[in-house]
Write a protein that holds these residues in place. Structure first.
Motif, PDB file in Angstrom:
ATOM      1  N   LEU A  36       0.861  -1.183   0.000  1.00  0.00           N
ATOM      2  CA  LEU A  36       0.000   0.000   0.000  1.00  0.00           C
ATOM      3  C   LEU A  36       0.895   1.230   0.000  1.00  0.00           C
ATOM      4  CD1 LEU A  36      -2.621  -1.102   2.676  1.00  0.00           C
ATOM      5  CD2 LEU A  36      -2.987  -0.977   0.215  1.00  0.00           C
ATOM      6  N   GLU A  37       0.698   2.109  -0.977  1.00  0.00           N
ATOM      7  CA  GLU A  37       1.567   3.275  -1.170  1.00  0.00           C
ATOM      8  C   GLU A  37       0.809   4.552  -0.851  1.00  0.00           C
ATOM      9  OE1 GLU A  37       4.629   3.921  -4.706  1.00  0.00           O
ATOM     10  OE2 GLU A  37       2.614   4.626  -5.253  1.00  0.00           O
ATOM     11  N   SER A  38       1.483   5.472  -0.150  1.00  0.00           N
ATOM     12  CA  SER A  38       0.845   6.741   0.209  1.00  0.00           C
ATOM     13  C   SER A  38       1.908   7.776   0.538  1.00  0.00           C
ATOM     14  CB  SER A  38      -0.082   6.551   1.415  1.00  0.00           C
ATOM     15  OG  SER A  38      -0.582   7.789   1.880  1.00  0.00           O
ATOM     16  N   GLU A  39       1.599   9.044   0.273  1.00  0.00           N
ATOM     17  CA  GLU A  39       2.482  10.123   0.705  1.00  0.00           C
ATOM     18  C   GLU A  39       2.412  10.320   2.214  1.00  0.00           C
ATOM     19  OE1 GLU A  39       1.206  13.507  -1.472  1.00  0.00           O
ATOM     20  OE2 GLU A  39       2.230  12.922  -3.337  1.00  0.00           O
ATOM     21  N   ASP A  40       1.352   9.821   2.831  1.00  0.00           N
ATOM     22  CA  ASP A  40       1.130  10.009   4.266  1.00  0.00           C
ATOM     23  C   ASP A  40       1.851   8.902   5.052  1.00  0.00           C
ATOM     24  OD1 ASP A  40       0.212  10.462   6.812  1.00  0.00           O
ATOM     25  OD2 ASP A  40      -1.900  10.668   6.247  1.00  0.00           O
ATOM     26  N   ARG A  41       3.124   9.129   5.364  1.00  0.00           N
ATOM     27  CA  ARG A  41       3.895   8.131   6.106  1.00  0.00           C
ATOM     28  C   ARG A  41       3.301   7.888   7.489  1.00  0.00           C
ATOM     29  NH1 ARG A  41       9.037   5.833   6.194  1.00  0.00           N
ATOM     30  NH2 ARG A  41       9.564   6.836   4.217  1.00  0.00           N
ATOM     31  N   HIS A  42       2.748   8.940   8.103  1.00  0.00           N
ATOM     32  CA  HIS A  42       2.140   8.775   9.428  1.00  0.00           C
ATOM     33  C   HIS A  42       0.998   7.770   9.379  1.00  0.00           C
ATOM     34  CE1 HIS A  42       0.561   9.736  13.397  1.00  0.00           C
ATOM     35  NE2 HIS A  42      -0.623   9.929  12.847  1.00  0.00           N
ATOM     36  N   LEU A  43       0.174   7.838   8.348  1.00  0.00           N
ATOM     37  CA  LEU A  43      -0.934   6.892   8.213  1.00  0.00           C
ATOM     38  C   LEU A  43      -0.407   5.468   8.070  1.00  0.00           C
ATOM     39  CD1 LEU A  43      -3.884   6.070   7.760  1.00  0.00           C
ATOM     40  CD2 LEU A  43      -3.600   6.676   5.345  1.00  0.00           C
ATOM     41  N   LEU A  44       0.636   5.283   7.274  1.00  0.00           N
ATOM     42  CA  LEU A  44       1.185   3.937   7.090  1.00  0.00           C
ATOM     43  C   LEU A  44       1.710   3.379   8.406  1.00  0.00           C
ATOM     44  CD1 LEU A  44       3.053   4.284   3.672  1.00  0.00           C
ATOM     45  CD2 LEU A  44       0.707   3.530   4.118  1.00  0.00           C
ATOM     46  N   HIS A  45       2.363   4.215   9.209  1.00  0.00           N
ATOM     47  CA  HIS A  45       2.845   3.741  10.512  1.00  0.00           C
ATOM     48  C   HIS A  45       1.679   3.482  11.464  1.00  0.00           C
ATOM     49  CE1 HIS A  45       7.230   3.814  10.271  1.00  0.00           C
ATOM     50  NE2 HIS A  45       7.108   4.845   9.457  1.00  0.00           N
ATOM     51  N   GLN A  46       0.617   4.272  11.345  1.00  0.00           N
ATOM     52  CA  GLN A  46      -0.584   4.032  12.148  1.00  0.00           C
ATOM     53  C   GLN A  46      -1.188   2.678  11.792  1.00  0.00           C
ATOM     54  OE1 GLN A  46      -3.700   6.904  11.467  1.00  0.00           O
ATOM     55  NE2 GLN A  46      -4.885   6.270  13.266  1.00  0.00           N
ATOM     56  N   LEU A  47      -1.229   2.362  10.504  1.00  0.00           N
ATOM     57  CA  LEU A  47      -1.740   1.065  10.063  1.00  0.00           C
ATOM     58  C   LEU A  47      -0.841  -0.065  10.546  1.00  0.00           C
ATOM     59  CD1 LEU A  47      -2.746   1.972   6.404  1.00  0.00           C
ATOM     60  CD2 LEU A  47      -4.286   1.544   8.324  1.00  0.00           C
ATOM     61  N   LEU A  48       0.458   0.145  10.501  1.00  0.00           N
ATOM     62  CA  LEU A  48       1.393  -0.876  10.965  1.00  0.00           C
ATOM     63  C   LEU A  48       1.178  -1.177  12.443  1.00  0.00           C
ATOM     64  CD1 LEU A  48       3.895  -2.681  10.620  1.00  0.00           C
ATOM     65  CD2 LEU A  48       5.299  -0.641  11.013  1.00  0.00           C
ATOM     66  N   THR A  49       1.026  -0.136  13.252  1.00  0.00           N
ATOM     67  CA  THR A  49       0.780  -0.325  14.687  1.00  0.00           C
ATOM     68  C   THR A  49      -0.527  -1.078  14.913  1.00  0.00           C
ATOM     69  OG1 THR A  49       1.975   1.713  15.237  1.00  0.00           O
ATOM     70  CG2 THR A  49       0.439   0.863  16.884  1.00  0.00           C
ATOM     71  N   ALA A  50      -1.556  -0.734  14.148  1.00  0.00           N
ATOM     72  CA  ALA A  50      -2.853  -1.392  14.303  1.00  0.00           C
ATOM     73  C   ALA A  50      -2.780  -2.862  13.911  1.00  0.00           C
ATOM     74  CB  ALA A  50      -3.910  -0.669  13.476  1.00  0.00           C
ATOM     75  N   LEU A  51      -1.987  -3.199  12.890  1.00  0.00           N
ATOM     76  CA  LEU A  51      -1.854  -4.600  12.486  1.00  0.00           C
ATOM     77  C   LEU A  51      -1.137  -5.422  13.554  1.00  0.00           C
ATOM     78  CD1 LEU A  51      -0.959  -4.121   8.719  1.00  0.00           C
ATOM     79  CD2 LEU A  51      -3.072  -5.098   9.630  1.00  0.00           C
TER      80      LEU A  51
END
Length: 244
Positions: A108-123
């Motif tokens: 999953l690709e996004s300019e929003d690195r914070h969102l990707l790290h938020q998703l990683l923490t949730a997983l």
């Protein structure tokens, strides 16, 4: 653009796209709606939060098939099924398809690195239990990729396309991983199938009707998205750096 990488591995998976009544199908790789539903469960997003669902669906997604699954089906008995008038309840037999022994790398690709790290923490610490299409299909191993060199961690600075071409092979079955794959300089490599979100005006795209607009049980709705199907070579470097 940073990318979140996920390992989708389970003995059985189901990624429905055209399921109706007595027949429940599955795609041959994870769908956009299935992955968005998985992330929403991890974050604790309710089904009627359409704006948040759409925000997750806007992430560019790519899938690499590290092990093609086997299409299987079984039968389920459903009791107390009413007719269209809500009367004359009966017992119905439904046919349900699923993938057995499949393995995928989802990016999953996004300019929003914070969102990707938020998703990683949730997983890592999901709000609700995670499963692949049915509650009886839980993950076989952690979803965030791990145990790999730093450039291949779960949130990487690599683009989605570069990650799909170079990320270590996720295969962990010795009978598959240890068999000869390439021999000699002129040998033809094995190829891994990819399905990637694409520009709808690009050449050689196809439409998949799995872009979620709403998961509200009373008015589930989906739109189409354009995807491009391709292949990347399974290189010796990807095999030698793969997980155990």
């Amino acid at each position: 653009m940073p990318t979140l990488l996920m390992c989708i591995d389970a003995p059985m998976q189901s990624w429905g796209v055209r399921s109706h009544f007595a027949s429940r199908d599955t795609a041959t790789e994870p769908t956009k709606s299935g992955i968005v539903g998985l992330l929403a469960a991890a974050l604790g997003i309710p089904q009627n939060a359409d704006e948040e669902i759409h925000h997750l669906a806007s992430l560019r997604m790519g899938v690499r098939v590290d092990r093609e699954g086997v299409l299987e089906n079984d039968f389920h008995t459903v009791q107390n099924v009413p007719n269209t008038e809500g009367k004359n309840h009966r017992t119905a037999v439904t046919k349900r398809f699923y993938l057995a022994d499949a393995l995928f790398l989802v990016a999953l690709e996004s300019e929003d690195r914070h969102l990707l790290h938020q998703l990683l923490t949730a997983l890592h610490q999901p709000h609700w239990p995670l499963y692949f299409g049915r509650k009886a299909f839980p993950p076989a191993r952690p979803i965030p990729t791990q145990g790999l060199p730093s450039e291949h961690q779960s949130v990487t600075a690599q683009s989605l396309d570069h990650a799909l071409r170079t990320h270590p092979w996720l295969e962990n079955q010795p009978r598959v991983k240890n068999r000869p794959h390439t021999t000699g300089e002129n040998a033809s490599p094995d190829w891994l199938r990819t399905v990637v979100d694409a520009d709808p005006f690009a050449l050689d795209v196809e439409l998949r009707h799995d872009f979620p607009l709403s998961f509200n049980p009373q008015q589930r709705s989906y739109a189409s998205r354009a995807v491009q199907t391709g292949h990347v070579p399974l290189t010796p470097e990807m095999i030698s750096s793969s997980t155990a």
